[in-house]
Design an enzyme around this catalytic site. Structure first.
Site, short mmCIF file in Angstrom:
data_model
loop_
_atom_site.label_atom_id
_atom_site.label_comp_id
_atom_site.label_asym_id
_atom_site.label_seq_id
_atom_site.Cartn_x
_atom_site.Cartn_y
_atom_site.Cartn_z
N ASP A 1 0.86 -1.19 0.00
CA ASP A 1 0.00 0.00 0.00
C ASP A 1 0.90 1.24 0.00
OD1 ASP A 1 -3.03 0.73 1.79
OD2 ASP A 1 -1.74 2.11 0.71
N GLU B 1 -2.81 0.22 -4.19
CA GLU B 1 -2.68 -1.01 -3.42
C GLU B 1 -2.61 -2.24 -4.33
OE1 GLU B 1 -5.63 -1.43 0.05
OE2 GLU B 1 -6.28 0.22 -1.21
#
Length: 421
Positions: free
Chosen positions: A6, A104
């Site tokens: 992320d 992500e």
DNA sequence: TCTGGGGTCCTAGGACCC
DNA sequence: TCTGGGGTCCTAGGACCC
């Protein structure tokens, strides 16, 4: 085992890439129309600026503290995202990879020996930082939900780049239930009322009762928290719906202004639809007044339209969309937003033939030719180089973006300059 | 003055069928 | 007074995500 990579404060990090002077300074990125804060650097978070705070409410706070404000620049973020994802794709088998959002990606690491997982993730993270310049956090766990949670702990609690939650499940007791992936505001309110406050509490619930009292999604979350993999990686699939709708820079009352905006959203949706080789078979047009102005008459409406012949032709869809808009347009309303969406699509290659209506092959081929010419020109010479007249030229309704950074990586004229002394 | 946009999935309830 | 039961399909709306 799964890993979730992320990007940290992604949009804010993108803005910093070409502005090294902003490192360690508070940075905020605003939503469309310079409406709300949607990304904050750590320094901005420390000032108390929350996700979604309206800009006009935090403006003076930002001024006092020298916060650097940016309008959102999706061209830049999209390009940087692509670079980050390319590095991940080079490093890991594409079949065991899911690009989950702009910032992500999930990796299914079951083919990697467990003792190598941590090193692999640490190296991958370092490579992204070195090659693109975007800092990331990596969470590792037996399920996607646990990897998400590990990522949260890495970022928010431990402030370390990589964290594997396996064997450290006691952390569940320190995580509030609303910080779990899939548990939003409504669910956590209900759960809290029942005494379920932490991730640990949730993991203890009986799955059958959860299924009955809540829903199958929460049941899956409970199982995933207990290490039972039941979500798995999502395959790449073409989108089932494509929408475009933006708030106006200022409220609009005239049909022609709504028509222009609508036409430009139709063009945007058509482009995206052609990129994934789909054709629209059901479309929607909707209008909204400004819900924050309760002193004005409120109105919202939508109309769906099913097409006999699915199409990706911007000319056909623009004319249908405008007809739909006329049906729901009311005089005397201060409109804040108009939107266009394709709700159902068919694959261009596997289009269902129609028993009652024959398709004019000549027209179809001509349409395909024109659409690919439009796409070709706009790709080469920039967005909206060619467009329908229906979109208009002066576009006074368009949204505000007064603080936008240059398209550093996608426009020749906006490349960053380096001066030698 | 000013308050984002783009998605997915699930569920309840209505319409319809036999 | 009193009016079945079981199934499918579709849709709108809600909740969630980033």
């Amino acid at each position: 085992m799964y890993a979730l990579i992320d990007c940290n404060n992604f949009y804010a990090s993108c803005e910093r890439l070409f502005r090294p002077d902003l490192i360690n300074k508070p940075v905020v990125v605003l939503s469309n129309n310079d409406g709300c804060a949607i990304a904050r650097s750590n320094e901005a978070k420390a000032l108390g600026i929350k996700m979604g705070d309206p800009y006009f409410q935090i403006k003076s706070l930002c001024k006092r503290n020298g916060v650097h404000i940016f309008s959102s620049n999706y061209t830049l973020y999209g390009d940087i995202s692509h670079r980050v994802m390319s590095i991940i794709e080079e490093s890991w088998n594409e079949d065991a990879l899911e690009i989950y959002s702009i910032d992500e990606a999930f990796l299914d690491l079951k083919t990697l020996p467990e003792e190598q997982i941590n090193t692999f993730c640490t190296n991958l993270r370092a490579k992204i930082l070195k090659d693109v310049g975007i800092p990331t956090s990596v969470g590792i766990g037996k399920t996607k939900t646990l990897a998400k949670l590990a990522n949260h702990i890495a970022k928010k609690c431990l402030k370390i780049p990589v964290f594997d939650i396996t064997g450290h499940e006691y952390w569940l007791k320190h995580i509030e239930v609303n910080d779990i992936w899939g548990v939003g505001r409504q669910l956590s309110k209900r759960l809290n009322r029942q005494g379920v406050k932490t991730a640990y509490d949730l993991a203890q619930l009986n799955t059958h009762i959860v299924r009955k009292q809540y829903n199958v999604l929460l049941m899956r979350s409970v199982m995933e928290l207990n290490g039972c993999d039941c979500i798995g990686l999502d395959d790449y699939a073409p989108k089932q719906s494509i929408m475009s709708a933006k708030s106006f820079g200022s409220m609009q009352t005239e049909l022609w202004a709504l028509e222009q905006a609508l036409s430009s959203y139709v063009a945007r949706v058509c482009e995206k639809m052609r990129q994934q080789n789909s054709k629209a078979s059901c479309i929607q047009v909707f209008v909204l007044s400004n819900r924050f102005r309760q002193d004005l008459p409120q109105y919202s409406n939508a109309v769906n339209y099913k097409l006999v012949h699915p199409t990706d032709d911007v000319r056909a869809l623009t004319s249908i969309a405008k007809r739909c808009l006329k049906k729901i347009f009311r005089e005397g309303i201060h409109y804040k937003k108009v939107g266009f969406g394709v709700l159902e699509m068919v694959d261009k290659a596997h289009q269902q033939l129609d028993l009652l209506h024959t398709v004019n092959e000549d027209l179809l081929q001509k349409s395909n030719k024109i659409m690919s010419m439009i796409d070709g020109i706009n790709k080469r010479f920039g967005k909206r180089s060619v467009h329908l007249l229906a979109e208009g030229f002066n576009r006074h309704w368009k949204l505000r973006a007064e603080l936008q950074s240059p398209a550093y990586t996608t426009e020749w004229l906006e490349l960053p300059m380096v001066y030698a002394r």
